[in-house]
Design a protein around this motif. Structure first.
Motif, short mmCIF file in Angstrom:
data_model
loop_
_atom_site.label_atom_id
_atom_site.label_comp_id
_atom_site.label_asym_id
_atom_site.label_seq_id
_atom_site.Cartn_x
_atom_site.Cartn_y
_atom_site.Cartn_z
N ALA A 760 0.92 -1.33 -0.15
CA ALA A 760 0.17 -0.09 0.04
C ALA A 760 0.95 1.31 -0.09
CB ALA A 760 -0.82 0.05 1.28
N LYS A 761 1.89 1.26 0.69
CA LYS A 761 2.70 2.44 0.82
C LYS A 761 3.65 2.71 -0.44
CE LYS A 761 6.51 4.38 3.67
NZ LYS A 761 7.42 4.21 4.79
N LYS A 762 4.27 1.53 -1.19
CA LYS A 762 4.76 1.75 -2.59
C LYS A 762 3.78 2.31 -3.73
CE LYS A 762 8.28 -1.87 -2.24
NZ LYS A 762 8.87 -3.08 -2.91
N CYS A 763 2.45 1.62 -3.44
CA CYS A 763 1.33 2.24 -4.58
C CYS A 763 0.95 3.67 -4.32
CB CYS A 763 0.21 1.17 -4.47
SG CYS A 763 -1.05 1.74 -5.58
N THR A 764 0.80 4.10 -3.04
CA THR A 764 0.49 5.26 -2.67
C THR A 764 1.81 6.28 -3.31
OG1 THR A 764 -0.73 4.56 -0.78
CG2 THR A 764 -0.13 6.98 -0.92
N THR A 765 2.85 6.14 -2.94
CA THR A 765 3.93 6.90 -3.27
C THR A 765 4.13 6.94 -4.53
OG1 THR A 765 5.27 6.27 -1.15
CG2 THR A 765 6.61 7.04 -3.20
N LEU A 842 -7.99 6.71 -4.46
CA LEU A 842 -7.03 5.50 -4.23
C LEU A 842 -6.88 5.09 -2.92
CD1 LEU A 842 -4.49 4.17 -5.55
CD2 LEU A 842 -3.13 6.05 -4.64
N GLU A 843 -7.00 5.87 -1.90
CA GLU A 843 -7.11 5.36 -0.45
C GLU A 843 -8.42 4.78 -0.14
OE1 GLU A 843 -6.76 8.83 1.97
OE2 GLU A 843 -4.36 8.95 1.91
N ARG A 844 -9.49 5.06 -0.90
CA ARG A 844 -10.74 4.08 -0.60
C ARG A 844 -10.65 2.96 -1.39
NH1 ARG A 844 -14.80 3.08 -3.29
NH2 ARG A 844 -14.21 4.25 -5.23
N MET A 845 -10.06 2.79 -2.55
CA MET A 845 -9.77 1.46 -3.07
C MET A 845 -8.91 0.63 -2.30
SD MET A 845 -9.38 2.82 -7.28
CE MET A 845 -9.01 1.33 -7.50
N LEU A 846 -7.67 1.04 -1.79
CA LEU A 846 -6.84 0.35 -0.66
C LEU A 846 -7.56 -0.34 0.32
CD1 LEU A 846 -3.66 2.44 -1.24
CD2 LEU A 846 -4.25 0.33 -2.26
N GLN A 847 -8.54 0.77 0.95
CA GLN A 847 -9.05 0.09 2.11
C GLN A 847 -10.13 -1.00 1.89
OE1 GLN A 847 -10.65 3.71 3.87
NE2 GLN A 847 -8.89 4.46 4.58
N GLU A 848 -10.83 -0.81 0.55
CA GLU A 848 -11.73 -1.64 0.22
C GLU A 848 -11.13 -3.05 -0.49
OE1 GLU A 848 -14.49 0.31 -1.94
OE2 GLU A 848 -15.23 1.64 -0.49
N ASP A 849 -10.01 -3.13 -0.71
CA ASP A 849 -9.39 -4.21 -1.65
C ASP A 849 -9.11 -5.28 -0.44
OD1 ASP A 849 -7.39 -5.99 -2.82
OD2 ASP A 849 -7.03 -4.27 -4.26
N PRO A 850 -9.74 -6.51 -0.69
CA PRO A 850 -9.75 -7.73 0.21
C PRO A 850 -8.17 -8.28 0.38
CG PRO A 850 -10.90 -8.36 -1.96
CD PRO A 850 -10.41 -6.79 -1.96
#
Length: 866
Positions: A760-765, A842-850
């Motif tokens: 998640a950190k790499k994707c966000t960066t 993007l943050e919402r998608m990361l939170q909802e990704d199983p």
């Protein structure tokens, strides 16, 4: 001309044209090879021209010939090769008269400096059209290129001309616009006369009257010539000329034959005027050339007496041998004949016809033909052609006349031309002002004002809308007004009420004409009588139904109302009403009766009859009677019909008056708003790049529509790019980061909390870096545009010489740069706003990704441990 005079002529004079040429050389990165050098064929041609000059000097003595002047890059070019025939896609450039007038307005004329020396450089016509400036040689070559391209047999002519020609001083010349208007008026009148001419007997002629008329005409000509002798201080033609009979000039010759030209003519390129070759103002002719050859004039006479037989060596010496005409014309031998050892030979020596043809063919194959024009294709951009005048405006002074011309859309009221006629030579007392307009929403295209008579005439194009959507109106064609005296409105035959003409003699009478009405009404009028107030019939300030409102007089009593009707073929003529008059205030008193008002009805005339039936009815206390009483009296139905017609006539006149007043009020409001706008914009240069700056007065131009379309297109492209980015982001953005954690056997991904947090950190960066890079790209492009604009501004401020042309180019570049900057600023602002939304998405998608669920399960355990 001796050698001491030739040397100073070859010294380069620092003129505006030389400065333009130097700037062109400095700014052009990759010039055409034919601009900076000569081809082998051109070198051979120059050698041929040099030999011609040597032979010419040997035969005729020392005479300077202006044959091969240098171009912009200092490369000598033969004058005929400078002409570049071209046909541009503009209708005005197809006929010689509008073409000459258009180029005279299009160019900024530079006088030769000094006026008795030939120009030190003759640039390509493509450069001249781009600069919109040049001397008489540049203008003549450009005009000849366009005329030859349009199919005319055109030539450039160099020689000597008087000062008023070389300085383009027309203060003692009549305005050509007035001459053209008079010719058009005469042609229209002649056509009408031809259509309806009835043969008549020739009128009787009086020798005394004819002699008297000739004397009057001679006196009129003499008075006109005295008037043309200017006493104005701004006319330098009355001073002594230092260069008299030595002023060099260049103009254009159009010969008869091609394009149905009936007579040879000269065209002055600086003014667009056309002169007959036998009545021209030019002094002498030196050279004549076109795109095929050059001729040297050998006739020692005035320009109006020169014989234009170009291939007659008694009159002209030609430089190039013409393969089509065999290299010689009628009338003796010239330089080339002497080379051949004499023309002709022994006529009895004999060669057959076939031998002569073979010899002629061999001679033709050995003739040096002229290389193609070295100039690039001349062109006029649509924006420049649309502006027409140099820098958008131009003022010319004529004898008792001033002409101002403006480019379309440069004036707030759509003004494109103003002609002011004056009473005096000094142009201080205006007699008439004629204004022409274009692209106005109210369809006004012409206005004439006579300040001394307080007269105003306005003409409109078809399509003027009505001032009221619920009532008939509009279609105004012409409006004439003499202040406080009369007012006339003429309409196109397209109104719903059929009105075609309305005339008001203020305070006296109002009448209107109609066409194509269902009730066959063709005319109605109302006659007023202000004296009825003084006679006691009506008290001052009183208002009743038998008055007519006048602006400056209030309510004026009506004396008479009249209506006229067209013939109704379904009704007998003696029963079909033609004219009915309502006399409202006429009082008749006899011993037997007293009447107040009467009605007279005139019927149509029978075919072939000289008389018509008329009936008069007297109003006695509301009853209509005929007098004497022995005549047949009207029935009650007839009385009611006549009285109702009187009421309807009064109502129709009042309704028409209200509509006309609405039309006039609308015109006054339009002109007041336009005057206010002009006073606000006085002294300011209009910014035509601002959309909507003239929507209330002028129609949008094609350039406004193109500019708006470009702006919408730019926004649409930006939206499409962003949409493509959004489509790309809908792809599985975690796929590149989950490759290392994928089970190769099962193909599934199972992440613990630390691994999920790392992904998640790499994707966000990376996503944040992508948004930042996109913003930096837009910001960098914006800064580059601003830096370029800043550099161009600094470059303009550093230049101290003639910068008129640079100012126009800089204004054009600045307009385009500001447009690009505005688009980039809008894209950057939108990107910054959408970047926040995209990051939150993007943050919402990361939170909802199983697949990253383990990362969120870590937090409660960590809290218990702490």
């Amino acid at each position: 001309m001796d050698e001491e005079q030739v040397e100073p002529e070859r010294q380069e004079q620092i003129t505006q044209k030389v400065i333009r040429c130097r700037r062109l050389v400095a700014e052009t990165q990759n010039p055409s090879p034919r601009y900076v050098g000569n081809t082998p064929k051109e070198e051979l041609l120059l050698e041929h021209v040099r030999e011609f000059e040597e032979q010419f000097v040997g035969v005729y003595g020392n005479r300077f010939l202006f044959l091969c002047p240098p171009n912009e890059y200092g490369v000598p070019k033969f004058l005929p090769s400078t002409i570049r025939p071209v046909h541009l896609p503009y209708q005005e450039l197809y006929e010689y008269k509008p073409c000459a007038q258009m180029l005279a307005d299009f160019f900024n004329y530079d006088e030769l400096n000094p006026p008795d020396r030939y120009p030190t450089v003759v640039p390509a016509p493509a450069s001249v059209l781009k600069w919109q400036a040049g001397d008489c040689f540049d203008l003549s070559i450009a005009l000849a290129s366009l005329l030859i391209g349009a199919g005319y047999d055109a030539y450039c002519v160099s020689g000597f001309a008087p000062r008023f020609i070389t300085t383009r001083n027309e203060a003692r010349s009549a305005c050509p616009q007035l001459e053209w208007d008079e010719e058009e008026y005469q042609e229209e009148g002649k056509q009408e006369d031809d259509e309806f001419t009835i043969p008549k007997k020739p009128p009787l002629r009086s020798e005394y009257i004819e002699a008297k008329k000739q004397a009057e005409d001679a006196d009129e000509v003499r008075l006109r010539e005295e008037e043309m002798k200017s006493d104005s201080e701004d006319d330098p033609s009355s001073e002594e000329d230092e260069y008299e009979n030595r002023r060099i000039h260049c103009w254009v010759l159009v010969r008869k034959g091609a394009r149905e030209v009936s007579e040879d003519m000269y065209i002055e390129p600086t003014t667009g005027r056309i002169y007959d070759v036998r009545r021209c103002p030019y002094l002498k002719i030196d050279l004549i050339w076109n795109h095929r050859n050059l001729w040297v004039n050998m006739q020692v006479c005035a320009a109006s007496q020169v014989q234009l037989d170009l291939y007659n060596s008694s009159y002209f010496e030609y430089v190039m041998l013409d393969a089509e005409s065999g290299g010689a014309g009628s009338g003796g031998a010239g330089l080339y004949a002497e080379e051949d050892g004499g023309a002709g030979g022994d006529p009895g020596a004999g060669a057959g016809a076939e031998g002569e043809e073979v010899g002629r063919a061999d001679q033709t194959s050995q003739i040096l033909d002229l290389p193609s024009a070295w100039s690039e294709r001349p062109d006029i951009s649509r924006e420049a052609f649309h502006a027409r005048c140099y820098q958008g405006e131009k003022t010319i002074f004529y004898h008792k006349c001033k002409v101002e011309q403006y480019a379309p859309y440069t004036q707030d009221d759509g003004l494109v031309q103003r002609i002011t006629l004056y009473k005096d030579v000094r142009r201080q007392i205006p007699l008439e002002i004629r204004e022409s307009f274009k692209h106005r929403r109210d369809r006004l295209y012409q206005r004439k004002r006579r300040p001394m008579q307080n007269e105003n005439v306005e003409r409109f194009l078809p399509g003027r809308p009505s001032t009221s959507a619920s009532a008939a109106g509009g279609a105004l064609k012409e409006f004439r007004e003499v202040s406080a005296l009369s007012r006339e409105l003429i309409f196109y035959n397209s109104r719903l009420d059929g009105l075609v003409r309305s005339v008001e003699l203020i305070g006296r009478k109002m009448f209107e004409h109609f066409e194509d009405r269902d009730d066959r009404l063709i005319y109605h009028s109302v006659t007023l009588d202000p004296t009825l107030v003084n006679t006691g019939t009506m008290r001052p300030g009183q208002k009743n139904k038998d008055t007519y409102p006048v602006d400056s007089m209030g309510e004026v009593p009506i004396r008479k109302m009249t209506e006229k009707y067209a013939r109704n073929p379904e009704v007998p003529a003696d029963e079909d009403i033609y004219k009915i008059c309502f006399f409202l205030t006429e009082q008749t008193t006899t011993s037997t009766y007293t009447s107040m008002g009467k009605i007279r009805v005139d019927y149509h005339r029978e075919p072939g009859s000289l008389t018509f039936r008329t009936v008069t009815y007297y109003n006695e206390d509301g009853n209509l009677r005929r007098r004497p009483a022995t005549l047949p009296q009207p029935t009650q139905a007839q009385v009611q019909k006549l009285l109702q017609m009187q009421v309807n006539c009064r109502d129709a006149i009042m309704e028409s008056h209200q509509r006309i007043q609405q039309e006039l009020t609308s015109r006054r409001k339009d002109e007041i708003s336009i005057r206010g706008m002009r006073s606000v914009q006085a002294g300011k240069k209009r910014d035509l790049t601002i959309p909507g700056s003239r929507d209330d007065v002028l129609e949008p131009s094609v350039y406004d529509l193109a500019r708006e379309s470009a702006r919408v297109e730019g926004l649409r492209e930006g939206a499409e790019e962003e949409k493509q980015e959004e489509q790309a982001t809908k792809v599985d953005i975690l796929a590149p980061y989950l490759v290392d954690f994928m089970n190769k056997e099962t193909g599934f991904v199972q992440l613990d909390s630390l691994q999920a947090e790392l992904v998640a950190k790499k994707c966000t960066t990376d996503f944040k870096k992508r948004l930042t890079d996109r913003a930096e790209i837009i910001q960098r492009r914006l800064e580059e545009e601003q830096d370029l604009l800043r550099k161009r501004r600094a470059q303009m401020q550093r230049r101290g010489d003639n910068v008129e042309r640079d100012e126009r180019e800089f204004e054009r570049y600045q307009s385009q740069a500001m447009f690009r900057t505005q688009i980039l600023e809008q894209r950057l602002a939108r990107h910054q706003m959408q970047a926040i939304e995209k990051f939150q998405e993007l943050e919402r998608m990361l939170q909802e990704d199983p697949r990253l669920a383990a990362m969120w399960q870590k937090e409660p355990a960590a809290a218990v441990k702490n």
